[in-house]
Write a protein that holds these residues in place. Structure first.
Motif, PDB file in Angstrom:
ATOM      1  N   LEU A   7       0.827  -1.207   0.000  1.00  0.00           N
ATOM      2  CA  LEU A   7       0.000   0.000   0.000  1.00  0.00           C
ATOM      3  C   LEU A   7       0.866   1.264   0.000  1.00  0.00           C
ATOM      4  O   LEU A   7       1.728   1.443   0.864  1.00  0.00           O
ATOM      5  N   VAL A   8       0.607   2.124  -0.975  1.00  0.00           N
ATOM      6  CA  VAL A   8       1.306   3.400  -1.094  1.00  0.00           C
ATOM      7  C   VAL A   8       0.263   4.515  -1.041  1.00  0.00           C
ATOM      8  O   VAL A   8      -0.755   4.462  -1.725  1.00  0.00           O
ATOM      9  N   LYS A   9       0.520   5.528  -0.211  1.00  0.00           N
ATOM     10  CA  LYS A   9      -0.351   6.683  -0.133  1.00  0.00           C
ATOM     11  C   LYS A   9       0.496   7.949  -0.110  1.00  0.00           C
ATOM     12  O   LYS A   9       1.467   8.047   0.634  1.00  0.00           O
ATOM     13  N   LYS A  10       0.098   8.915  -0.961  1.00  0.00           N
ATOM     14  CA  LYS A  10       0.817  10.190  -1.041  1.00  0.00           C
ATOM     15  C   LYS A  10      -0.133  11.335  -0.731  1.00  0.00           C
ATOM     16  O   LYS A  10      -1.323  11.273  -1.031  1.00  0.00           O
ATOM     17  N   TYR A  11       0.407  12.374  -0.137  1.00  0.00           N
ATOM     18  CA  TYR A  11      -0.285  13.646   0.033  1.00  0.00           C
ATOM     19  C   TYR A  11       0.582  14.732  -0.596  1.00  0.00           C
ATOM     20  O   TYR A  11       1.719  14.945  -0.170  1.00  0.00           O
ATOM     21  N   ASP A  12       0.059  15.408  -1.630  1.00  0.00           N
ATOM     22  CA  ASP A  12       0.822  16.478  -2.290  1.00  0.00           C
ATOM     23  C   ASP A  12       2.215  16.003  -2.699  1.00  0.00           C
ATOM     24  O   ASP A  12       3.227  16.667  -2.444  1.00  0.00           O
ATOM     25  N   ASP A  13       2.263  14.833  -3.311  1.00  0.00           N
ATOM     26  CA  ASP A  13       3.513  14.238  -3.807  1.00  0.00           C
ATOM     27  C   ASP A  13       4.458  13.772  -2.702  1.00  0.00           C
ATOM     28  O   ASP A  13       5.559  13.287  -2.983  1.00  0.00           O
ATOM     29  N   LYS A  14       4.055  13.915  -1.443  1.00  0.00           N
ATOM     30  CA  LYS A  14       4.857  13.378  -0.351  1.00  0.00           C
ATOM     31  C   LYS A  14       4.323  12.002   0.016  1.00  0.00           C
ATOM     32  O   LYS A  14       3.144  11.843   0.337  1.00  0.00           O
ATOM     33  N   GLU A  15       5.171  11.001  -0.045  1.00  0.00           N
ATOM     34  CA  GLU A  15       4.742   9.633   0.227  1.00  0.00           C
ATOM     35  C   GLU A  15       4.622   9.410   1.734  1.00  0.00           C
ATOM     36  O   GLU A  15       5.583   9.588   2.477  1.00  0.00           O
ATOM     37  N   ILE A  16       3.435   9.008   2.162  1.00  0.00           N
ATOM     38  CA  ILE A  16       3.154   8.795   3.584  1.00  0.00           C
ATOM     39  C   ILE A  16       3.254   7.318   3.951  1.00  0.00           C
ATOM     40  O   ILE A  16       3.796   6.964   5.003  1.00  0.00           O
ATOM     41  N   LEU A  17       2.739   6.457   3.088  1.00  0.00           N
ATOM     42  CA  LEU A  17       2.835   5.008   3.285  1.00  0.00           C
ATOM     43  C   LEU A  17       3.718   4.447   2.183  1.00  0.00           C
ATOM     44  O   LEU A  17       3.461   4.659   1.004  1.00  0.00           O
ATOM     45  N   HIS A  18       4.760   3.716   2.581  1.00  0.00           N
ATOM     46  CA  HIS A  18       5.795   3.311   1.639  1.00  0.00           C
ATOM     47  C   HIS A  18       5.686   1.825   1.262  1.00  0.00           C
ATOM     48  O   HIS A  18       6.604   1.035   1.485  1.00  0.00           O
ATOM     49  N   GLY A  19       4.545   1.445   0.722  1.00  0.00           N
ATOM     50  CA  GLY A  19       4.394   0.063   0.260  1.00  0.00           C
ATOM     51  C   GLY A  19       4.237  -0.929   1.389  1.00  0.00           C
ATOM     52  O   GLY A  19       4.890  -1.973   1.406  1.00  0.00           O
ATOM     53  N   ILE A  20       3.346  -0.643   2.338  1.00  0.00           N
ATOM     54  CA  ILE A  20       3.201  -1.528   3.499  1.00  0.00           C
ATOM     55  C   ILE A  20       2.289  -2.709   3.169  1.00  0.00           C
ATOM     56  O   ILE A  20       1.395  -2.626   2.326  1.00  0.00           O
ATOM     57  N   SER A  21       2.526  -3.805   3.869  1.00  0.00           N
ATOM     58  CA  SER A  21       1.719  -5.016   3.707  1.00  0.00           C
ATOM     59  C   SER A  21       1.404  -5.597   5.077  1.00  0.00           C
ATOM     60  O   SER A  21       2.268  -5.634   5.963  1.00  0.00           O
ATOM     61  N   LEU A  22       0.173  -6.027   5.249  1.00  0.00           N
ATOM     62  CA  LEU A  22      -0.219  -6.732   6.469  1.00  0.00           C
ATOM     63  C   LEU A  22      -1.475  -7.537   6.182  1.00  0.00           C
ATOM     64  O   LEU A  22      -2.172  -7.304   5.196  1.00  0.00           O
ATOM     65  N   GLN A  23      -1.746  -8.489   7.073  1.00  0.00           N
ATOM     66  CA  GLN A  23      -2.897  -9.364   6.875  1.00  0.00           C
ATOM     67  C   GLN A  23      -3.549  -9.656   8.214  1.00  0.00           C
ATOM     68  O   GLN A  23      -2.878  -9.900   9.209  1.00  0.00           O
ATOM     69  N   VAL A  24      -4.877  -9.599   8.225  1.00  0.00           N
ATOM     70  CA  VAL A  24      -5.662  -9.975   9.398  1.00  0.00           C
ATOM     71  C   VAL A  24      -6.473 -11.202   9.010  1.00  0.00           C
ATOM     72  O   VAL A  24      -7.319 -11.136   8.111  1.00  0.00           O
ATOM     73  N   ASN A  25      -6.223 -12.317   9.654  1.00  0.00           N
ATOM     74  CA  ASN A  25      -6.873 -13.572   9.301  1.00  0.00           C
ATOM     75  C   ASN A  25      -8.261 -13.674   9.933  1.00  0.00           C
ATOM     76  O   ASN A  25      -8.587 -12.973  10.897  1.00  0.00           O
ATOM     77  N   ASP A  26      -9.057 -14.580   9.393  1.00  0.00           N
ATOM     78  CA  ASP A  26     -10.374 -14.839   9.963  1.00  0.00           C
ATOM     79  C   ASP A  26     -10.223 -15.220  11.438  1.00  0.00           C
ATOM     80  O   ASP A  26      -9.349 -16.012  11.802  1.00  0.00           O
ATOM     81  N   GLY A  27     -11.097 -14.657  12.269  1.00  0.00           N
ATOM     82  CA  GLY A  27     -11.104 -15.020  13.673  1.00  0.00           C
ATOM     83  C   GLY A  27     -10.027 -14.375  14.512  1.00  0.00           C
ATOM     84  O   GLY A  27      -9.848 -14.747  15.674  1.00  0.00           O
ATOM     85  N   GLU A  28      -9.303 -13.390  13.962  1.00  0.00           N
ATOM     86  CA  GLU A  28      -8.206 -12.763  14.684  1.00  0.00           C
ATOM     87  C   GLU A  28      -8.484 -11.305  15.008  1.00  0.00           C
ATOM     88  O   GLU A  28      -9.162 -10.600  14.255  1.00  0.00           O
ATOM     89  N   ILE A  29      -7.916 -10.866  16.127  1.00  0.00           N
ATOM     90  CA  ILE A  29      -7.855  -9.453  16.473  1.00  0.00           C
ATOM     91  C   ILE A  29      -6.431  -8.989  16.241  1.00  0.00           C
ATOM     92  O   ILE A  29      -5.487  -9.544  16.804  1.00  0.00           O
ATOM     93  N   CYS A  30      -6.276  -7.985  15.391  1.00  0.00           N
ATOM     94  CA  CYS A  30      -4.947  -7.456  15.072  1.00  0.00           C
ATOM     95  C   CYS A  30      -4.820  -6.046  15.627  1.00  0.00           C
ATOM     96  O   CYS A  30      -5.633  -5.170  15.309  1.00  0.00           O
TER      97      CYS A  30
END
Length: 236
Positions: A7-30
Motif C-alpha cells: 500500500l502506497v499513499k501520497k499527500y501532495d507528492d509526499k509519500e506517507i505510506l511506503h508500500g506496506i503489507s499486512l494481513q488480518v486472518n479470519d477469527g483474529e484481532i490485530c
C-alpha cells in the motif's frame, strides 16, 4: 479477512505510506500501533474505502475494495476515534438511519439495537437528541451502530477513548465474540496494555513502514512487555 499488499499513499507528492503489507486472518484481532503521525489512521482510512491510495491492493474477505466497494463496505464496520454523528437526530433516529443503509429488517434492527443499547446502558436515552449525549455516550452509540449489522470485519481507531471501565470490558468481550463467530478485528490504539492482552497479532508502523509484525506470542517472546518493545523501536 483483510489483506493489504504494498500500500502506497501520497499527500501532495509526499509519500506517507511506503508500500506496506499486512494481513488480518479470519477469527483474529490485530492491533496496529505506532507513534502519532506514523500512518495508522491513513492506513485504516484506505482500508475502509474513505481515502484513495496511490499503489497496492486492499482486499476484504478476498474481494478488491476498488472493484467491489459496495460489497466490501457492506461486510465492514468502521469506528473512528471521534465519530461524526448527526447531533440533531435522536439516538434511535440515527441507529435506524444506519440500519437503513445496511438494509436490516425491522425485526433484526429492533433486536440488535435493544440488545446492544441495553448492554451499554444507553437504551433509555435513545429518544434524546445526540447533542445531549456525553462523549462516552456518543462512543457507545457509535459502537451500537457499528455492531448491529454483525460485520465480518470491524475496523476501529482508538476504540477505548472515552469509554468507562464497564463499557470497555463489554467492548472487549464483543470483539472476541465477533472473532469467535469467524469475523476479524483491526484496531489501532495507544493503550499498549490492552493491545498486548487482547490481540492475536500485532503490527507496528513507523514513518510509513511496517517495522515489526507477528503473533503477540512471537513479539513478546523475549520476555519484554509491548510497552518496552515499543519504546525500544524509537532508535530503529
Amino acid at each position: 479477512m483483510l489483506q493489504i499488499e504494498n500500500l502506497v499513499k501520497k499527500y501532495d507528492d509526499k509519500e506517507i505510506l511506503h508500500g506496506i503489507s499486512l494481513q488480518v486472518n479470519d477469527g483474529e484481532i490485530c492491533g496496529f500501533i505506532g507513534h502519532n503521525g506514523a500512518g495508522k489512521t491513513t492506513t485504516i482510512r484506505c482500508a475502509v474505502g474513505i481515502l484513495p491510495f496511490d499503489g497496492g491492493t486492499i482486499r476484504i474477505d478476498g474481494k478488491n475494495i476498488l472493484e467491489d466497494p459496495i460489497w466490501c463496505k457492506s461486510v465492514t464496520a468502521y469506528l473512528p476515534d471521534n465519530p461524526d454523528l448527526y447531533e440533531s437526530l435522536t439516538g434511535i433516529q440515527y441507529l435506524n438511519f444506519i440500519a437503513d443503509i445496511f438494509e436490516l429488517t425491522s425485526e433484526k434492527r429492533t433486536d440488535k439495537i435493544t440488545e446492544l443499547a441495553r448492554e451499554l446502558e444507553i437504551y433509555d436515552m435513545l429518544g434524546d437528541q445526540i447533542r445531549s449525549f456525553s462523549h462516552g455516550q456518543k462512543q457507545k452509540l457509535a459502537l451500537v451502530s457499528a455492531l448491529m449489522h454483525e460485520p465480518r470485519l470491524l475496523v476501529l481507531d482508538e476504540p477505548f477513548v472515552g469509554l468507562d471501565p464497564k463499557a470497555a470490558f463489554i467492548m472487549k468481550n464483543r470483539l472476541r465474540e465477533l472473532c469467535d463467530n469467524g469475523g476479524s478485528v483491526f484496531f489501532s490504539s495507544h493503550v499498549l496494555e490492552v493491545v498486548q492482552n487482547l490481540c492475536d497479532q500485532i503490527s507496528l508502523i513507523k514513518e510509513g513502514n511496517i517495522i515489526m509484525q507477528g503473533t503477540t506470542e512471537q513479539i513478546l517472546a523475549n520476555g519484554e512487555s509491548l510497552e518496552q518493545i515499543f519504546l525500544n523501536t524509537e532508535n530503529l
